[in-house]
Design an enzyme around this catalytic site. Structure first.
Site, short mmCIF file in Angstrom:
data_model
loop_
_atom_site.label_atom_id
_atom_site.label_comp_id
_atom_site.label_asym_id
_atom_site.label_seq_id
_atom_site.Cartn_x
_atom_site.Cartn_y
_atom_site.Cartn_z
N SER A 152 72.72 -51.84 7.16
CA SER A 152 71.83 -51.55 8.28
C SER A 152 71.18 -50.17 8.18
CB SER A 152 72.58 -51.68 9.61
OG SER A 152 73.73 -50.87 9.62
N HIS B 170 72.16 -45.55 11.65
CA HIS B 170 70.86 -46.15 11.98
C HIS B 170 69.80 -45.08 12.18
CE1 HIS B 170 72.83 -50.11 13.61
NE2 HIS B 170 73.07 -49.88 12.34
#
Length: 257
Positions: A152, A202
């Site tokens: 991610s 992230h």
């Protein structure tokens, strides 16, 4: 669309009438799906699928042999504990913590990777994924809890690169891309607050991707010297990734002796 100044030109033009850059074949003409495994892997997703295959293979090894040491020695850990184990900032981006984790990331990466590759090209996709995996897990190891795996960080990096394209491209296409990927950012950041999700990885990936996208394709017309430089950087990214997994293998080997 001219790859240099992004003006609309005809399919017959071999030199852009606006910036006089030499124009090659269209991307759609260069991609013939029959060239790779009888069309099983389309060119538009070739690099993305290679990444997904690597992720899946490593997940299967780790799942079938929990004592393999892959996650133990490949995950990102807090910076004070790194002690020179730099490879973790790279290998962590190819490992996953569970079946739902890898399925969700693979689902997003399958479509997103193709979009990035079509807009930016294969070399830029490789550089973006490598750089943002590092920036994501560096941020996580320094600001977050540190123990983390998953693609991610690289996925948010690709979102950041697409957002940069939309922000700095003042055409109607750029506005559409910006609106689409701003929604991706909002949805992704909301999901980042869920328990067990690495928010800092992230954020680090997103910021790294935005900067990398801006540097790779600025609002000014692309300069010809950038292209060979990007290809070299892509080769360096692949080489360092291979070296990182070599270092991971050595670390696992030393502990199993």
């Amino acid at each position: 669309m001219c790859p240099n100044c992004r003006a609309f030109i005809t399919t017959d033009d071999r030199v852009c009438p606006y910036c006089e850059a030499r124009v090659g074949q269209r991307a759609v003409d260069q991609r013939s799906p029959g060239d790779i495994l009888g069309g099983l892997i389309p060119h538009a997703r070739f690099t993305t699928i290679l990444i997904l295959l690597i992720n899946t293979g490593l997940y299967l090894v780790d799942s079938l042999n929990p004592n393999s040491g892959l996650r133990e020695w490949g995950m990102s850990i807090p910076a004070p504990m790194m002690q020179g184990q730099w490879w973790r900032l790279i290998t962590a981006g190819f490992l996953h913590g569970g079946i739902l984790h890898i399925l969700m990331n693979s689902w997003v990466l399958f479509d997103l990777g193709a979009e990035v590759e079509q807009l930016y090209g294969t070399s830029r996709l490789i550089v973006f994924y490598f750089v943002t995996t590092v920036t994501g897990f560096w941020t996580s190891s320094h600001l977050g809890h540190g123990y983390s795996v998953g693609s991610s960080a690289g996925i948010f990096g690709l979102i950041g690169a697409m957002l940069a394209s939309g922000v700095f491209d003042k055409s109607s296409l750029g506005a559409t891309v910006k609106a689409l990927y701003m929604r991706w950012v909002v949805y992704g950041l909301v999901m980042s607050f869920l328990p067990g999700v690495d928010f800092f990885a992230h954020i680090g990936g997103l910021a790294g991707g935005f900067v990398a996208g801006w540097l790779a394709s600025t609002p000014r017309p692309r300069m010809a010297w950038k292209e060979p430089v990007i290809k070299v950087l892509a080769g360096v990214s692949v080489a360092i990734t291979v070296l990182a997994f070599g270092m991971l293998y050595l670390a696992i080997s030393r502990t199993s002796q």
